[in-house]
Design a protein around this motif. Structure first.
Motif, mmCIF file in Angstrom:
data_model
loop_
_atom_site.group_PDB
_atom_site.id
_atom_site.type_symbol
_atom_site.label_atom_id
_atom_site.label_comp_id
_atom_site.label_asym_id
_atom_site.label_seq_id
_atom_site.Cartn_x
_atom_site.Cartn_y
_atom_site.Cartn_z
ATOM 1 N N VAL A 1 0.854 -1.188 0.000
ATOM 2 C CA VAL A 1 0.000 0.000 0.000
ATOM 3 C C VAL A 1 0.886 1.233 0.000
ATOM 4 O O VAL A 1 1.795 1.355 0.829
ATOM 5 C CB VAL A 1 -0.944 0.043 1.225
ATOM 6 N N ASP A 2 0.647 2.124 -0.932
ATOM 7 C CA ASP A 2 1.347 3.398 -0.980
ATOM 8 C C ASP A 2 0.314 4.486 -0.706
ATOM 9 O O ASP A 2 -0.415 4.905 -1.602
ATOM 10 C CB ASP A 2 2.009 3.599 -2.347
ATOM 11 N N VAL A 3 0.234 4.906 0.552
ATOM 12 C CA VAL A 3 -0.707 5.963 0.929
ATOM 13 C C VAL A 3 -0.044 7.289 0.573
ATOM 14 O O VAL A 3 0.706 7.863 1.361
ATOM 15 C CB VAL A 3 -1.065 5.904 2.427
ATOM 16 N N GLY A 4 -0.302 7.759 -0.629
ATOM 17 C CA GLY A 4 0.300 8.998 -1.084
ATOM 18 C C GLY A 4 -0.543 10.195 -0.706
ATOM 19 O O GLY A 4 -1.696 10.075 -0.289
ATOM 20 N N ASN B 1 -3.035 10.114 -4.082
ATOM 21 C CA ASN B 1 -3.849 8.915 -4.226
ATOM 22 C C ASN B 1 -3.298 7.799 -3.359
ATOM 23 O O ASN B 1 -2.087 7.751 -3.089
ATOM 24 C CB ASN B 1 -3.873 8.444 -5.689
ATOM 25 N N THR B 2 -4.175 6.923 -2.928
ATOM 26 C CA THR B 2 -3.790 5.725 -2.188
ATOM 27 C C THR B 2 -3.825 4.553 -3.153
ATOM 28 O O THR B 2 -4.882 4.231 -3.712
ATOM 29 C CB THR B 2 -4.737 5.485 -1.004
ATOM 30 N N LYS B 3 -2.651 3.947 -3.377
ATOM 31 C CA LYS B 3 -2.533 2.822 -4.309
ATOM 32 C C LYS B 3 -2.286 1.545 -3.516
ATOM 33 O O LYS B 3 -1.593 1.583 -2.491
ATOM 34 C CB LYS B 3 -1.365 3.035 -5.282
ATOM 35 N N TYR B 4 -2.814 0.426 -3.993
ATOM 36 C CA TYR B 4 -2.573 -0.832 -3.302
ATOM 37 C C TYR B 4 -2.487 -1.970 -4.313
ATOM 38 O O TYR B 4 -3.060 -1.901 -5.406
ATOM 39 C CB TYR B 4 -3.645 -1.111 -2.244
ATOM 40 N N ALA B 5 -1.706 -2.981 -3.953
ATOM 41 C CA ALA B 5 -1.476 -4.131 -4.828
ATOM 42 C C ALA B 5 -1.553 -5.408 -4.003
ATOM 43 O O ALA B 5 -1.026 -5.474 -2.888
ATOM 44 C CB ALA B 5 -0.112 -4.023 -5.516
ATOM 45 N N LEU C 1 -5.340 3.947 4.839
ATOM 46 C CA LEU C 1 -4.779 2.602 4.876
ATOM 47 C C LEU C 1 -5.865 1.579 5.195
ATOM 48 O O LEU C 1 -5.946 0.517 4.562
ATOM 49 C CB LEU C 1 -3.656 2.526 5.908
ATOM 50 N N GLY C 2 -6.715 1.898 6.167
ATOM 51 C CA GLY C 2 -7.809 0.997 6.512
ATOM 52 C C GLY C 2 -8.739 0.761 5.336
ATOM 53 O O GLY C 2 -9.204 -0.361 5.116
ATOM 54 N N LEU D 1 5.442 3.371 11.716
ATOM 55 C CA LEU D 1 4.461 2.586 10.964
ATOM 56 C C LEU D 1 4.505 1.120 11.368
ATOM 57 O O LEU D 1 3.460 0.460 11.479
ATOM 58 C CB LEU D 1 4.718 2.715 9.466
ATOM 59 N N ARG D 2 5.715 0.598 11.611
ATOM 60 C CA ARG D 2 5.857 -0.802 12.005
ATOM 61 C C ARG D 2 5.139 -1.053 13.338
ATOM 62 O O ARG D 2 4.409 -2.041 13.496
ATOM 63 C CB ARG D 2 7.335 -1.152 12.116
ATOM 64 N N GLU D 3 5.329 -0.159 14.284
ATOM 65 C CA GLU D 3 4.720 -0.336 15.599
ATOM 66 C C GLU D 3 3.210 -0.068 15.569
ATOM 67 O O GLU D 3 2.432 -0.745 16.234
ATOM 68 C CB GLU D 3 5.392 0.592 16.603
ATOM 69 N N ARG D 4 2.814 0.913 14.763
ATOM 70 C CA ARG D 4 1.403 1.325 14.740
ATOM 71 C C ARG D 4 0.505 0.290 14.069
ATOM 72 O O ARG D 4 -0.645 0.061 14.490
ATOM 73 C CB ARG D 4 1.279 2.676 14.013
ATOM 74 N N PHE D 5 1.007 -0.386 13.026
ATOM 75 C CA PHE D 5 0.122 -1.216 12.219
ATOM 76 C C PHE D 5 0.453 -2.702 12.247
ATOM 77 O O PHE D 5 -0.136 -3.474 11.486
ATOM 78 C CB PHE D 5 0.103 -0.702 10.779
ATOM 79 N N THR D 6 1.361 -3.135 13.120
ATOM 80 C CA THR D 6 1.600 -4.565 13.308
ATOM 81 C C THR D 6 0.668 -5.079 14.405
ATOM 82 O O THR D 6 0.538 -4.453 15.450
ATOM 83 C CB THR D 6 3.057 -4.849 13.700
ATOM 84 N N GLY D 7 0.021 -6.202 14.131
ATOM 85 C CA GLY D 7 -0.891 -6.765 15.127
ATOM 86 C C GLY D 7 -2.299 -6.879 14.579
ATOM 87 O O GLY D 7 -2.513 -6.964 13.366
ATOM 88 N N THR D 8 -3.270 -6.893 15.471
ATOM 89 C CA THR D 8 -4.672 -7.001 15.083
ATOM 90 C C THR D 8 -5.281 -5.607 14.995
ATOM 91 O O THR D 8 -5.309 -4.862 15.986
ATOM 92 C CB THR D 8 -5.463 -7.849 16.084
ATOM 93 N N LEU D 9 -5.740 -5.251 13.806
ATOM 94 C CA LEU D 9 -6.313 -3.932 13.560
ATOM 95 C C LEU D 9 -7.811 -4.073 13.314
ATOM 96 O O LEU D 9 -8.283 -5.101 12.825
ATOM 97 C CB LEU D 9 -5.670 -3.278 12.337
ATOM 98 N N ASN D 10 -8.538 -3.007 13.632
ATOM 99 C CA ASN D 10 -9.967 -2.978 13.325
ATOM 100 C C ASN D 10 -10.346 -1.546 12.987
ATOM 101 O O ASN D 10 -10.236 -0.655 13.825
ATOM 102 C CB ASN D 10 -10.804 -3.498 14.494
#
Length: 333
Positions: free
Chosen positions: A8-11, A14-18, A98-99, A129-138
């Protein structure tokens, strides 16, 4: 659904994802607009006559945001939910975008999530970013388990994509200059093979939004009325259409030529950091603003061959996916 790799490239623009769907690599994007969600639903009272916008509601820290391809490009007072600041990666709007991207992939488990960052903020925010988005997200639409997160400089993705598209032209013995013109930043790296030259690489605020803002100012001077948002200018230039402004159509091409002068600051900074370019075998141009900045870059490096990547908007995220997939394959070996 479990996925090995999602990029994911949250620019700023635009937000692009693959992600992979069987043997197919899917690449999609939507505007990086995250206004607070509307409490009303006028479309719902149309009895199915009107088409609902393609948006979803995501929740971040108790606040609901509206994101997706159908996000409105204009608003009552110019507040479209666009964020243009260097700490963008730490904002609730970034998390909301990102969500939204993760929701559209359909993933519920991701072994590796690869995210892009501007060159000059990668060292500052990659760990965050590693700390914020690693784990269980909702994000209000069910749990998503993220086992690993990597934050990479955006032009690195373009370099990998260039190797895929033009491998025969990539000589690892010589240096190549990768320039990624984004919405709010212009980033570049000088690379020889897979080795980055940190002393000649960098990034500065100054992407396509600078041109859009200058065009807005020129329209304001010309029409005697302020332009409250630049998103419609962006859309008109991309689609090669006129801009509707009150009672008239405005041709943006003459204004674009005047506004290109704002490119020179960022391009001059690239020249200063890169230095003499006799050792640069090629300039690789990517990013949604690449076409806008190309003439200024061509004038700054007249003797160096320049290549524009196919689908430049997706160049970074495509490369990020390849990097993430390679890492996963090595880990499984």
């Amino acid at each position: 659904m479990r996925m090995n790799t999602v990029a994911v490239d949250v620019g700023y623009g635009n937000t692009k994802y693959a992600f992979s769907r069987g043997a197919e690599l899917v690449m999609q994007m939507f505007p990086s607009l995250a206004p607070t969600a509307s409490r009303s639903n006028v479309t719902g009272y149309g009895g199915g006559f009107f088409t609902a916008r393609d948006v979803i509601t995501v929740e971040v820290d108790g606040v609901f945001y509206e994101v997706g391809p159908g996000a409105s490009l204009s608003s009552a007072y110019g507040n479209t939910g666009r964020t243009l600041s260097e700490d963008f990666a730490t904002t609730p709007e970034y998390a909301a975008l990102l969500g939204g991207a993760l929701h559209y992939t359909g993933a519920t488990e991701i072994d590796q999530l690869v995210l892009g960052l501007p060159v000059h903020t990668t060292q500052k925010y990659a760990q965050y970013l590693r700390e914020r988005f690693t784990g269980t997200l909702n994000f209000g639409n069910g749990n998503i388990v993220i086992r690993s997160v990597a934050g990479l400089p955006q032009p690195l993705g373009s370099l990998v994509t260039f190797m895929r598209q033009h491998g025969q032209d990539y000589d690892g013995r010589n240096a190549h200059l990768v320039i990624d013109v984004g919405y709010f930043t212009t980033d570049w790296v000088v690379a020889r093979g897979f080795t980055m030259d940190d002393t000649r690489s960098g990034g500065v605020p100054g992407g396509s939004s600078r041109i859009y803002q200058m065009i807005a100012e020129l329209i304001g001077e010309q029409e005697g009325e302020p332009v409250t948002g630049i998103e419609r200018i962006d859309q008109s230039l991309r689609e090669a259409t006129t801009l509707w402004f009150y009672e008239k159509h405005i041709n943006l091409q003459p204004l674009l030529e005047q506004a290109r002068s704002v490119c020179h600051g960022a391009v001059k900074e690239i020249q200063t950091r890169v230095g003499r370019s006799e050792d640069i075998r090629s300039i690789i141009l990517s990013g949604g603003g690449s076409a806008l900045y190309a003439p200024a870059i061509r004038a700054a490096f007249p003797r160096t061959p320049m290549k524009v990547l196919d689908s430049p908007c997706f160049a970074n995220v495509r490369g990020f996916y390849d990097i993430g997939s390679s890492r996963q394959q090595r880990a499984a070996a």
